[in-house]
Design a protein around this motif. Structure first.
Motif, PDB file in Angstrom:
ATOM      1  N   TYR A   1      -5.490  -1.775   9.013  1.00 22.05           N
ATOM      2  CA  TYR A   1      -5.368  -0.321   9.107  1.00 22.05           C
ATOM      3  C   TYR A   1      -4.591   0.071  10.355  1.00 22.05           C
ATOM      4  CZ  TYR A   1      -9.360  -1.138   6.082  1.00 22.05           C
ATOM      5  OH  TYR A   1     -10.180  -1.622   5.104  1.00 22.05           O
TER       6      TYR A   1
ATOM      7  N   ALA B   1      -4.258   2.121   5.378  1.00 20.26           N
ATOM      8  CA  ALA B   1      -4.092   0.691   5.125  1.00 20.26           C
ATOM      9  C   ALA B   1      -2.627   0.315   4.987  1.00 20.26           C
ATOM     10  CB  ALA B   1      -4.842   0.309   3.858  1.00 20.26           C
TER      11      ALA B   1
ATOM     12  N   CYS C   1      -9.760   0.449  -4.966  1.00 24.48           N
ATOM     13  CA  CYS C   1      -9.156   1.576  -4.246  1.00 24.48           C
ATOM     14  C   CYS C   1      -9.333   2.867  -5.044  1.00 24.48           C
ATOM     15  CB  CYS C   1      -7.673   1.308  -4.009  1.00 24.48           C
ATOM     16  SG  CYS C   1      -6.874   2.701  -3.175  1.00 24.48           S
TER      17      CYS C   1
ATOM     18  N   CYS D   1      -2.979   6.803   0.338  1.00 26.40           N
ATOM     19  CA  CYS D   1      -4.175   6.212   0.947  1.00 26.40           C
ATOM     20  C   CYS D   1      -4.950   7.282   1.703  1.00 26.40           C
ATOM     21  CB  CYS D   1      -3.758   5.098   1.915  1.00 26.40           C
ATOM     22  SG  CYS D   1      -5.106   4.428   2.924  1.00 26.40           S
ATOM     23  N   ILE D   2      -6.268   7.287   1.508  1.00 23.44           N
ATOM     24  CA  ILE D   2      -7.128   8.263   2.200  1.00 23.44           C
ATOM     25  C   ILE D   2      -7.982   7.585   3.261  1.00 23.44           C
ATOM     26  CG2 ILE D   2      -7.167   9.913   0.287  1.00 23.44           C
ATOM     27  CD1 ILE D   2      -9.970   8.751  -0.452  1.00 23.44           C
ATOM     28  N   ALA D   3      -7.582   6.387   3.649  1.00 24.86           N
ATOM     29  CA  ALA D   3      -8.274   5.666   4.714  1.00 24.86           C
ATOM     30  C   ALA D   3      -9.734   5.409   4.396  1.00 24.86           C
ATOM     31  CB  ALA D   3      -8.132   6.405   6.057  1.00 24.86           C
ATOM     32  N   CYS D   4      -9.992   5.080   3.143  1.00 25.13           N
ATOM     33  CA  CYS D   4     -11.393   4.849   2.750  1.00 25.13           C
ATOM     34  C   CYS D   4     -11.924   3.541   3.317  1.00 25.13           C
ATOM     35  CB  CYS D   4     -11.549   4.890   1.238  1.00 25.13           C
ATOM     36  SG  CYS D   4     -11.223   3.335   0.415  1.00 25.13           S
ATOM     37  N   GLY D   5     -11.025   2.591   3.550  1.00 26.98           N
ATOM     38  CA  GLY D   5     -11.425   1.363   4.205  1.00 26.98           C
ATOM     39  C   GLY D   5     -11.925   0.253   3.309  1.00 26.98           C
ATOM     40  N   ALA D   6     -11.853   0.441   2.011  1.00 32.39           N
ATOM     41  CA  ALA D   6     -12.388  -0.574   1.101  1.00 32.39           C
ATOM     42  C   ALA D   6     -11.511  -1.825   1.041  1.00 32.39           C
ATOM     43  CB  ALA D   6     -12.544   0.014  -0.300  1.00 32.39           C
ATOM     44  N   CYS D   7     -10.222  -1.652   1.065  1.00 35.63           N
ATOM     45  CA  CYS D   7      -9.338  -2.791   0.813  1.00 35.63           C
ATOM     46  C   CYS D   7      -9.429  -3.861   1.898  1.00 35.63           C
ATOM     47  CB  CYS D   7      -7.905  -2.332   0.626  1.00 35.63           C
ATOM     48  SG  CYS D   7      -7.263  -1.319   1.969  1.00 35.63           S
TER      49      CYS D   7
ATOM     50  N   VAL E   1       0.845  -1.190   0.000  1.00 35.32           N
ATOM     51  CA  VAL E   1       0.000   0.000   0.000  1.00 35.32           C
ATOM     52  C   VAL E   1       0.882   1.243   0.000  1.00 35.32           C
ATOM     53  CG1 VAL E   1      -1.718   1.336   1.278  1.00 35.32           C
ATOM     54  CG2 VAL E   1      -1.855  -1.164   1.257  1.00 35.32           C
TER      55      VAL E   1
ATOM     56  N   SER F   1      -3.910   3.375  -4.518  1.00 35.76           N
ATOM     57  CA  SER F   1      -2.837   3.240  -3.530  1.00 35.76           C
ATOM     58  C   SER F   1      -2.363   1.805  -3.363  1.00 35.76           C
ATOM     59  CB  SER F   1      -3.314   3.763  -2.171  1.00 35.76           C
ATOM     60  OG  SER F   1      -3.628   5.140  -2.256  1.00 35.76           O
ATOM     61  N   ILE F   2      -3.128   0.864  -3.870  1.00 38.75           N
ATOM     62  CA  ILE F   2      -2.750  -0.538  -3.753  1.00 38.75           C
ATOM     63  C   ILE F   2      -1.982  -0.958  -4.994  1.00 38.75           C
ATOM     64  CG2 ILE F   2      -3.619  -2.907  -3.630  1.00 38.75           C
ATOM     65  CD1 ILE F   2      -5.848  -1.840  -1.871  1.00 38.75           C
TER      66      ILE F   2
ATOM     67  N   THR G   1      -7.916   5.698  -4.798  1.00 39.25           N
ATOM     68  CA  THR G   1      -6.728   6.530  -5.008  1.00 39.25           C
ATOM     69  C   THR G   1      -5.565   5.755  -5.629  1.00 39.25           C
ATOM     70  OG1 THR G   1      -5.995   6.086  -2.739  1.00 39.25           O
ATOM     71  CG2 THR G   1      -7.325   8.066  -3.081  1.00 39.25           C
TER      72      THR G   1
HETATM   73 FE1  F3S Z   1      -6.549   3.315   1.451  1.00 33.87          FE
HETATM   74 FE2  F3S Z   1      -7.271   2.522  -0.918  1.00 33.87          FE
HETATM   75 FE3  F3S Z   1      -7.426   0.892   1.108  1.00 33.87          FE
HETATM   76  S1  F3S Z   1      -7.601   4.556  -0.051  1.00 33.87           S
HETATM   77  S2  F3S Z   1      -7.863   2.200   2.855  1.00 33.87           S
HETATM   78  S3  F3S Z   1      -5.567   1.739   0.251  1.00 33.87           S
HETATM   79  S4  F3S Z   1      -8.858   1.037  -0.569  1.00 33.87           S
END
Ligand code: F3S
Length: 81
Positions: free
Chosen positions: A27, A33, A61, A11-17, A6, A65-66, A63
């Motif tokens: 997290y 993440a 994700c 990462c914006i801490a969206c919590g999807a992953c 990650v 970020s993964i 952004t």
């Molecule tokens: Fe972050 Fe993307 Fe996971 S924004 S919380 S790496 S889905």
């Protein structure tokens, strides 16, 4: 082979992953993440049975970020960008 990491800078801490691939992503205290099976170094070979989850997480994700690659990241999310 599949490795993942990650980019915690984007990462914006969206919590999807973690919802999609709970066996791979967790997290930190800020909700960012990381790959907990290898301390987000991107050095652990992902078991075949979990690769689809990792791909789903990457695709979900917002952004980008993964990161996923067929070789280890050695701690650098931008290694193959
Ligand atoms: Fe972050 Fe993307 Fe996971 S924004 S919380 S790496 S889905």
């Amino acid at each position: 082979k599949c490795f993942t990491i990650v980019d915690m800078d984007t990462c914006i801490a969206c919590g999807a992953c973690g919802a999609v691939a709970p066996d791979i992503y967790d997290y930190n205290d800020e909700g960012l993440a990381y790959v907990y099976i290898d301390d987000n170094t991107g050095s652990a070979l992902i078991p075949d049975i979990l690769v689809d989850d990792v791909i789903d997480a990457k695709n979900g994700c917002p952004t980008d970020s993964i990161k996923i690659a067929s070789a280890p990241f050695d701690g650098d999310p931008m290694k193959y960008e």
